[in-house]
Design a protein around this motif. Structure first.
Motif, PDB file in Angstrom:
ATOM      1  N   MET A   1     -53.546 -46.777 -17.982  1.00  0.00           N
ATOM      2  CA  MET A   1     -53.546 -47.868 -18.952  1.00  0.00           C
ATOM      3  C   MET A   1     -54.882 -48.580 -18.780  1.00  0.00           C
ATOM      4  SD  MET A   1     -51.634 -49.307 -21.297  1.00  0.00           S
ATOM      5  CE  MET A   1     -49.886 -49.181 -20.917  1.00  0.00           C
ATOM      6  N   TYR A   2     -55.584 -48.771 -19.879  1.00  0.00           N
ATOM      7  CA  TYR A   2     -56.891 -49.406 -19.839  1.00  0.00           C
ATOM      8  C   TYR A   2     -56.788 -50.830 -20.386  1.00  0.00           C
ATOM      9  CZ  TYR A   2     -59.246 -45.109 -18.554  1.00  0.00           C
ATOM     10  OH  TYR A   2     -59.673 -43.997 -17.874  1.00  0.00           O
ATOM     11  N   TYR A   3     -57.394 -51.752 -19.650  1.00  0.00           N
ATOM     12  CA  TYR A   3     -57.340 -53.169 -19.988  1.00  0.00           C
ATOM     13  C   TYR A   3     -58.738 -53.732 -20.206  1.00  0.00           C
ATOM     14  CZ  TYR A   3     -52.635 -52.864 -18.056  1.00  0.00           C
ATOM     15  OH  TYR A   3     -51.338 -52.503 -17.789  1.00  0.00           O
ATOM     16  N   CYS A   4     -58.851 -54.559 -21.205  1.00  0.00           N
ATOM     17  CA  CYS A   4     -60.066 -55.321 -21.462  1.00  0.00           C
ATOM     18  C   CYS A   4     -59.921 -56.686 -20.795  1.00  0.00           C
ATOM     19  CB  CYS A   4     -60.204 -55.464 -22.978  1.00  0.00           C
ATOM     20  SG  CYS A   4     -61.461 -56.578 -23.541  1.00  0.00           S
ATOM     21  N   ALA A   5     -61.011 -57.202 -20.242  1.00  0.00           N
ATOM     22  CA  ALA A   5     -60.957 -58.494 -19.576  1.00  0.00           C
ATOM     23  C   ALA A   5     -62.238 -59.274 -19.836  1.00  0.00           C
ATOM     24  CB  ALA A   5     -60.753 -58.316 -18.077  1.00  0.00           C
ATOM     25  N   SER A   6     -62.146 -60.595 -19.699  1.00  0.00           N
ATOM     26  CA  SER A   6     -63.286 -61.461 -19.980  1.00  0.00           C
ATOM     27  C   SER A   6     -63.323 -62.610 -18.987  1.00  0.00           C
ATOM     28  CB  SER A   6     -63.158 -62.004 -21.408  1.00  0.00           C
ATOM     29  OG  SER A   6     -64.264 -62.807 -21.761  1.00  0.00           O
ATOM     30  N   ARG A   7     -64.514 -63.093 -18.681  1.00  0.00           N
ATOM     31  CA  ARG A   7     -64.680 -64.276 -17.847  1.00  0.00           C
ATOM     32  C   ARG A   7     -66.043 -64.886 -18.142  1.00  0.00           C
ATOM     33  NH1 ARG A   7     -65.181 -64.433 -11.938  1.00  0.00           N
ATOM     34  NH2 ARG A   7     -66.452 -66.220 -12.546  1.00  0.00           N
ATOM     35  N   TYR A   8     -66.166 -66.175 -17.884  1.00  0.00           N
ATOM     36  CA  TYR A   8     -67.444 -66.850 -18.039  1.00  0.00           C
ATOM     37  C   TYR A   8     -68.289 -66.628 -16.791  1.00  0.00           C
ATOM     38  CZ  TYR A   8     -65.561 -69.069 -22.162  1.00  0.00           C
ATOM     39  OH  TYR A   8     -65.027 -69.295 -23.403  1.00  0.00           O
ATOM     40  N   GLY A   9     -69.599 -66.603 -16.993  1.00  0.00           N
ATOM     41  CA  GLY A   9     -70.482 -66.475 -15.847  1.00  0.00           C
ATOM     42  C   GLY A   9     -71.820 -65.896 -16.244  1.00  0.00           C
ATOM     43  N   GLY A  10     -72.735 -65.927 -15.292  1.00  0.00           N
ATOM     44  CA  GLY A  10     -74.037 -65.327 -15.495  1.00  0.00           C
ATOM     45  C   GLY A  10     -73.982 -63.839 -15.210  1.00  0.00           C
ATOM     46  N   SER A  11     -75.145 -63.212 -15.123  1.00  0.00           N
ATOM     47  CA  SER A  11     -75.187 -61.768 -14.915  1.00  0.00           C
ATOM     48  C   SER A  11     -74.532 -61.366 -13.590  1.00  0.00           C
ATOM     49  CB  SER A  11     -76.620 -61.258 -14.969  1.00  0.00           C
ATOM     50  OG  SER A  11     -77.411 -61.913 -13.999  1.00  0.00           O
ATOM     51  N   TRP A  12     -74.429 -62.315 -12.663  1.00  0.00           N
ATOM     52  CA  TRP A  12     -73.788 -62.016 -11.384  1.00  0.00           C
ATOM     53  C   TRP A  12     -72.322 -61.632 -11.557  1.00  0.00           C
ATOM     54  CZ3 TRP A  12     -69.921 -65.545 -11.346  1.00  0.00           C
ATOM     55  CH2 TRP A  12     -70.157 -66.750 -12.009  1.00  0.00           C
TER      56      TRP A  12
ATOM     57  N   ARG B   1     -55.382 -48.869 -14.760  1.00  0.00           N
ATOM     58  CA  ARG B   1     -54.361 -48.717 -13.720  1.00  0.00           C
ATOM     59  C   ARG B   1     -53.578 -47.455 -14.012  1.00  0.00           C
ATOM     60  NH1 ARG B   1     -51.028 -53.750 -12.165  1.00  0.00           N
ATOM     61  NH2 ARG B   1     -52.583 -53.917 -10.542  1.00  0.00           N
ATOM     62  N   ALA B   2     -53.664 -46.530 -13.083  1.00  0.00           N
ATOM     63  CA  ALA B   2     -52.897 -45.292 -13.183  1.00  0.00           C
ATOM     64  C   ALA B   2     -51.565 -45.481 -12.457  1.00  0.00           C
ATOM     65  CB  ALA B   2     -53.680 -44.145 -12.561  1.00  0.00           C
ATOM     66  N   PRO B   3     -50.547 -44.740 -12.825  1.00  0.00           N
ATOM     67  CA  PRO B   3     -49.240 -44.868 -12.170  1.00  0.00           C
ATOM     68  C   PRO B   3     -49.352 -44.681 -10.663  1.00  0.00           C
ATOM     69  CG  PRO B   3     -49.044 -43.519 -14.129  1.00  0.00           C
ATOM     70  CD  PRO B   3     -50.507 -43.757 -13.926  1.00  0.00           C
ATOM     71  N   GLY B   4     -48.815 -45.637  -9.924  1.00  0.00           N
ATOM     72  CA  GLY B   4     -48.820 -45.549  -8.475  1.00  0.00           C
ATOM     73  C   GLY B   4     -50.139 -45.898  -7.817  1.00  0.00           C
ATOM     74  N   LYS B   5     -51.104 -46.364  -8.600  1.00  0.00           N
ATOM     75  CA  LYS B   5     -52.410 -46.698  -8.034  1.00  0.00           C
ATOM     76  C   LYS B   5     -52.756 -48.152  -8.306  1.00  0.00           C
ATOM     77  CE  LYS B   5     -54.451 -42.090  -8.215  1.00  0.00           C
ATOM     78  NZ  LYS B   5     -55.647 -41.300  -8.624  1.00  0.00           N
ATOM     79  N   GLU B   6     -53.712 -48.660  -7.558  1.00  0.00           N
ATOM     80  CA  GLU B   6     -54.168 -50.028  -7.775  1.00  0.00           C
ATOM     81  C   GLU B   6     -55.072 -50.099  -9.009  1.00  0.00           C
ATOM     82  OE1 GLU B   6     -54.180 -51.616  -3.148  1.00  0.00           O
ATOM     83  OE2 GLU B   6     -56.021 -51.634  -4.328  1.00  0.00           O
ATOM     84  N   ARG B   7     -55.167 -51.303  -9.555  1.00  0.00           N
ATOM     85  CA  ARG B   7     -56.051 -51.501 -10.683  1.00  0.00           C
ATOM     86  C   ARG B   7     -57.495 -51.259 -10.253  1.00  0.00           C
ATOM     87  NH1 ARG B   7     -55.425 -57.201 -13.099  1.00  0.00           N
ATOM     88  NH2 ARG B   7     -56.706 -57.764 -11.302  1.00  0.00           N
ATOM     89  N   GLU B   8     -58.238 -50.592 -11.095  1.00  0.00           N
ATOM     90  CA  GLU B   8     -59.620 -50.230 -10.810  1.00  0.00           C
ATOM     91  C   GLU B   8     -60.528 -50.763 -11.908  1.00  0.00           C
ATOM     92  OE1 GLU B   8     -62.273 -46.116 -10.272  1.00  0.00           O
ATOM     93  OE2 GLU B   8     -60.370 -46.069 -11.330  1.00  0.00           O
ATOM     94  N   LYS B   9     -61.608 -51.386 -11.507  1.00  0.00           N
ATOM     95  CA  LYS B   9     -62.607 -51.820 -12.478  1.00  0.00           C
ATOM     96  C   LYS B   9     -63.464 -50.623 -12.850  1.00  0.00           C
ATOM     97  CE  LYS B   9     -66.376 -55.089 -13.188  1.00  0.00           C
ATOM     98  NZ  LYS B   9     -67.245 -56.089 -12.524  1.00  0.00           N
ATOM     99  N   VAL B  10     -63.618 -50.385 -14.138  1.00  0.00           N
ATOM    100  CA  VAL B  10     -64.300 -49.201 -14.636  1.00  0.00           C
ATOM    101  C   VAL B  10     -65.734 -49.504 -15.042  1.00  0.00           C
ATOM    102  CG1 VAL B  10     -64.298 -47.494 -16.479  1.00  0.00           C
ATOM    103  CG2 VAL B  10     -62.146 -48.139 -15.390  1.00  0.00           C
TER     104      VAL B  10
END
Length: 123
Positions: free
Chosen positions: A93-104, A39-48
């Motif tokens: 600002m870079y964020y790490c995230a996790s979730r359960y699931g298959g390759s989808w 998330r950059a200042p003034g911008k929406e969160r972006e998945k990288v």
């Protein structure tokens, strides 16, 4: 839930490189996705980028394709983001995230567990 702690923040010049790390508090099983968002200042969160636990399948945003590489070390519950040829627009600002699931889950933006973030500045 898994606790995630990022590290590797830094200030780099354009064209430089940086590697971010994210350590998970516990083994999350064998079927999950982990991702980096920013998330950059003034911008929406972006998945990288994201990666699937079982076989290492990856997904990248067009804005970082060819410059960033996501990888994981399952034995040490660690996720990495190697960032090369950094540009001022990568500052965020870079964020790490996790979730359960298959390759989808590689293609999803909805994650359940999040780190506190680590700052990357390219200038």
């Amino acid at each position: 839930h898994v606790q995630l702690v990022e590290s590797g923040e830094g200030l780099v010049q354009p064209g430089g490189s940086l590697r971010l790390s994210c350590v998970a508090s516990e083994y999350a099983g064998s079927n999950y996705c982990r991702a980096w968002f920013r998330r950059a200042p003034g911008k929406e969160r972006e998945k990288v980028a994201s990666i699937y636990s079982r076989d290492g399948l990856t997904w990248y945003a067009d804005s970082v394709k060819g410059r960033f590489t996501v990888s994981r070390d399952n034995a040490n519950n660690t996720l990495y983001l190697q960032m090369d040829d950094l540009k001022p627009e990568d500052t965020a600002m870079y964020y790490c995230a996790s979730r359960y699931g298959g390759s989808w889950c590689l293609h999803l933006k909805e994650y359940t567990d999040w780190g506190q973030g680590t700052q990357v500045t390219v200038s």
